[in-house]
Design a protein around this motif. Structure first.
Motif, PDB file in Angstrom:
ATOM      1  N   ARG A  25      94.269 120.518 158.870  1.00 26.44           N
ATOM      2  CA  ARG A  25      93.650 120.045 157.627  1.00 26.44           C
ATOM      3  C   ARG A  25      93.896 118.552 157.374  1.00 26.44           C
ATOM      4  NH1 ARG A  25      92.883 124.630 153.553  1.00 26.44           N
ATOM      5  NH2 ARG A  25      92.877 126.457 154.909  1.00 26.44           N
ATOM      6  N   GLY A  26      94.656 117.923 158.276  1.00 28.79           N
ATOM      7  CA  GLY A  26      94.867 116.480 158.171  1.00 28.79           C
ATOM      8  C   GLY A  26      96.034 116.063 157.296  1.00 28.79           C
ATOM      9  N   TYR A  27      96.900 116.998 156.962  1.00 28.69           N
ATOM     10  CA  TYR A  27      98.057 116.671 156.131  1.00 28.69           C
ATOM     11  C   TYR A  27      99.276 116.377 157.000  1.00 28.69           C
ATOM     12  CZ  TYR A  27      95.192 118.755 152.433  1.00 28.69           C
ATOM     13  OH  TYR A  27      94.180 119.056 151.566  1.00 28.69           O
ATOM     14  N   GLN A  28     100.250 115.745 156.389  1.00 29.23           N
ATOM     15  CA  GLN A  28     101.482 115.393 157.085  1.00 29.23           C
ATOM     16  C   GLN A  28     102.485 116.535 156.934  1.00 29.23           C
ATOM     17  OE1 GLN A  28     103.369 111.926 155.401  1.00 29.23           O
ATOM     18  NE2 GLN A  28     104.144 111.294 157.391  1.00 29.23           N
ATOM     19  N   VAL A  29     103.244 116.810 158.015  1.00 29.90           N
ATOM     20  CA  VAL A  29     104.243 117.883 157.973  1.00 29.90           C
ATOM     21  C   VAL A  29     105.452 117.489 158.811  1.00 29.90           C
ATOM     22  CG1 VAL A  29     103.139 119.173 159.859  1.00 29.90           C
ATOM     23  CG2 VAL A  29     104.670 120.360 158.277  1.00 29.90           C
ATOM     24  N   TYR A  30     106.626 117.757 158.267  1.00 29.07           N
ATOM     25  CA  TYR A  30     107.886 117.597 158.978  1.00 29.07           C
ATOM     26  C   TYR A  30     108.688 118.879 158.837  1.00 29.07           C
ATOM     27  CZ  TYR A  30     107.481 112.589 159.783  1.00 29.07           C
ATOM     28  OH  TYR A  30     107.082 111.354 160.226  1.00 29.07           O
TER      29      TYR A  30
ATOM     30  N   GLU B  49     116.820 111.673 154.677  1.00 29.93           N
ATOM     31  CA  GLU B  49     115.466 111.536 155.213  1.00 29.93           C
ATOM     32  C   GLU B  49     114.476 112.416 154.444  1.00 29.93           C
ATOM     33  OE1 GLU B  49     115.390 112.187 159.431  1.00 29.93           O
ATOM     34  OE2 GLU B  49     116.453 110.326 159.850  1.00 29.93           O
ATOM     35  N   VAL B  50     114.900 113.632 154.072  1.00 29.55           N
ATOM     36  CA  VAL B  50     114.034 114.520 153.285  1.00 29.55           C
ATOM     37  C   VAL B  50     113.728 113.885 151.934  1.00 29.55           C
ATOM     38  CG1 VAL B  50     113.869 116.751 152.109  1.00 29.55           C
ATOM     39  CG2 VAL B  50     114.801 116.636 154.429  1.00 29.55           C
ATOM     40  N   LEU B  51     114.762 113.368 151.283  1.00 30.04           N
ATOM     41  CA  LEU B  51     114.563 112.751 149.966  1.00 30.04           C
ATOM     42  C   LEU B  51     113.659 111.524 150.063  1.00 30.04           C
ATOM     43  CD1 LEU B  51     118.178 113.074 148.519  1.00 30.04           C
ATOM     44  CD2 LEU B  51     116.193 114.521 148.042  1.00 30.04           C
ATOM     45  N   ASN B  52     113.809 110.729 151.117  1.00 29.32           N
ATOM     46  CA  ASN B  52     112.950 109.555 151.303  1.00 29.32           C
ATOM     47  C   ASN B  52     111.509 109.946 151.637  1.00 29.32           C
ATOM     48  OD1 ASN B  52     115.013 107.744 150.769  1.00 29.32           O
ATOM     49  ND2 ASN B  52     115.561 107.505 152.922  1.00 29.32           N
ATOM     50  N   TYR B  53     111.339 111.046 152.336  1.00 28.85           N
ATOM     51  CA  TYR B  53     110.005 111.556 152.688  1.00 28.85           C
ATOM     52  C   TYR B  53     109.245 112.014 151.441  1.00 28.85           C
ATOM     53  CZ  TYR B  53     106.570 114.782 154.818  1.00 28.85           C
ATOM     54  OH  TYR B  53     105.430 115.469 155.177  1.00 28.85           O
ATOM     55  N   GLU B  54     109.945 112.576 150.475  1.00 31.49           N
ATOM     56  CA  GLU B  54     109.373 113.057 149.213  1.00 31.49           C
ATOM     57  C   GLU B  54     108.212 114.034 149.425  1.00 31.49           C
ATOM     58  OE1 GLU B  54     108.378 109.717 146.725  1.00 31.49           O
ATOM     59  OE2 GLU B  54     110.479 109.167 146.456  1.00 31.49           O
ATOM     60  N   PRO B  55     108.509 115.209 150.021  1.00 32.35           N
ATOM     61  CA  PRO B  55     107.419 116.167 150.245  1.00 32.35           C
ATOM     62  C   PRO B  55     106.819 116.672 148.940  1.00 32.35           C
ATOM     63  CG  PRO B  55     109.547 117.208 150.585  1.00 32.35           C
ATOM     64  CD  PRO B  55     109.815 115.746 150.394  1.00 32.35           C
ATOM     65  N   HIS B  56     105.532 116.965 148.980  1.00 28.76           N
ATOM     66  CA  HIS B  56     104.870 117.577 147.827  1.00 28.76           C
ATOM     67  C   HIS B  56     105.101 119.088 147.808  1.00 28.76           C
ATOM     68  CE1 HIS B  56     102.308 113.906 148.505  1.00 28.76           C
ATOM     69  NE2 HIS B  56     102.619 113.789 147.230  1.00 28.76           N
ATOM     70  N   ILE B  57     105.194 119.672 149.009  1.00 25.02           N
ATOM     71  CA  ILE B  57     105.319 121.121 149.149  1.00 25.02           C
ATOM     72  C   ILE B  57     106.386 121.424 150.187  1.00 25.02           C
ATOM     73  CG2 ILE B  57     104.107 123.259 149.779  1.00 25.02           C
ATOM     74  CD1 ILE B  57     101.504 121.474 149.017  1.00 25.02           C
ATOM     75  N   VAL B  58     107.330 122.301 149.836  1.00 31.59           N
ATOM     76  CA  VAL B  58     108.385 122.739 150.742  1.00 31.59           C
ATOM     77  C   VAL B  58     108.134 124.210 151.049  1.00 31.59           C
ATOM     78  CG1 VAL B  58     110.868 123.050 151.075  1.00 31.59           C
ATOM     79  CG2 VAL B  58     110.026 121.104 149.733  1.00 31.59           C
ATOM     80  N   LEU B  59     107.827 124.512 152.317  1.00 34.78           N
ATOM     81  CA  LEU B  59     107.631 125.882 152.774  1.00 34.78           C
ATOM     82  C   LEU B  59     108.900 126.307 153.488  1.00 34.78           C
ATOM     83  CD1 LEU B  59     104.087 125.381 154.334  1.00 34.78           C
ATOM     84  CD2 LEU B  59     104.619 126.291 152.068  1.00 34.78           C
ATOM     85  N   THR B  60     109.427 127.473 153.159  1.00 36.21           N
ATOM     86  CA  THR B  60     110.688 127.871 153.765  1.00 36.21           C
ATOM     87  C   THR B  60     110.765 129.367 154.006  1.00 36.21           C
ATOM     88  OG1 THR B  60     113.089 127.805 153.531  1.00 36.21           O
ATOM     89  CG2 THR B  60     111.824 128.003 151.509  1.00 36.21           C
ATOM     90  N   ALA B  61     111.418 129.726 155.101  1.00 34.68           N
ATOM     91  CA  ALA B  61     111.690 131.132 155.412  1.00 34.68           C
ATOM     92  C   ALA B  61     113.173 131.426 155.184  1.00 34.68           C
ATOM     93  CB  ALA B  61     111.290 131.440 156.846  1.00 34.68           C
ATOM     94  N   THR B  62     113.810 130.616 154.373  1.00 37.31           N
ATOM     95  CA  THR B  62     115.226 130.812 154.058  1.00 37.31           C
ATOM     96  C   THR B  62     115.366 131.532 152.725  1.00 37.31           C
ATOM     97  OG1 THR B  62     115.403 128.708 152.894  1.00 37.31           O
ATOM     98  CG2 THR B  62     115.854 128.680 155.260  1.00 37.31           C
ATOM     99  N   ASP B  63     116.592 131.939 152.418  1.00 39.09           N
ATOM    100  CA  ASP B  63     116.845 132.632 151.156  1.00 39.09           C
ATOM    101  C   ASP B  63     117.080 131.679 149.992  1.00 39.09           C
ATOM    102  OD1 ASP B  63     116.556 135.180 152.199  1.00 39.09           O
ATOM    103  OD2 ASP B  63     118.637 135.260 152.852  1.00 39.09           O
ATOM    104  N   SER B  64     117.352 130.426 150.306  1.00 41.07           N
ATOM    105  CA  SER B  64     117.534 129.441 149.237  1.00 41.07           C
ATOM    106  C   SER B  64     117.104 128.078 149.758  1.00 41.07           C
ATOM    107  CB  SER B  64     118.988 129.411 148.762  1.00 41.07           C
ATOM    108  OG  SER B  64     119.845 129.022 149.814  1.00 41.07           O
TER     109      SER B  64
END
Length: 111
Positions: free
Chosen positions: A27-32, A56-71
């Motif tokens: 879809r042309g979005y950025q992902v890390y 690095e995560v804080l500097n990246y400033e993601p709009h959406i965090v997808l996770t398969a973790t419990d927290s």
């Protein structure tokens, strides 16, 4: 341009995130990717876009965090979406219920 973060803990979550990564890129979005465990990082394929530290995560400033973790860290920017990868009630013997709502996620979903 939306910025996504796929946040995992253990290597078994990589195959859960790969189809998400593929669709996000299509879809042309950025992902890390990010994992807090060093041993998990060794399972990423060459060329996988990986952030190596919380800074690095804080500097990246993601709009959406997808996770398969419990927290997930509540101080990470973005909407937090927990992706369930199965319904095994016996996943952890100390848990009497697989679904423990922890209040860190904006959305819970299954694949």
């Amino acid at each position: 341009m939306y910025k996504f973060l796929i946040y995992i803990s253990h290597p078994y979550s990589i195959p859960i995130g790969k189809p998400l990564e593929k669709e996000i890129q299509k879809r042309g979005y950025q992902v890390y990717w990010f994992s807090e465990h060093e041993y998990t990082k060794s399972y990423f394929e060459n060329g996988t876009p990986v952030l190596h530290s919380v800074k690095e995560v804080l500097n990246y400033e993601p709009h959406i965090v997808l996770t398969a973790t419990d927290s997930v860290a509540d101080f990470f920017p973005g909407i937090k979406v927990q992706i369930f990868h199965g319904f095994s009630a016996n996943k952890r013997p100390l848990m009497d219920d697989h679904f423990k709502i922890r209040g860190f996620f904006d959305l819970y979903t299954t694949r």
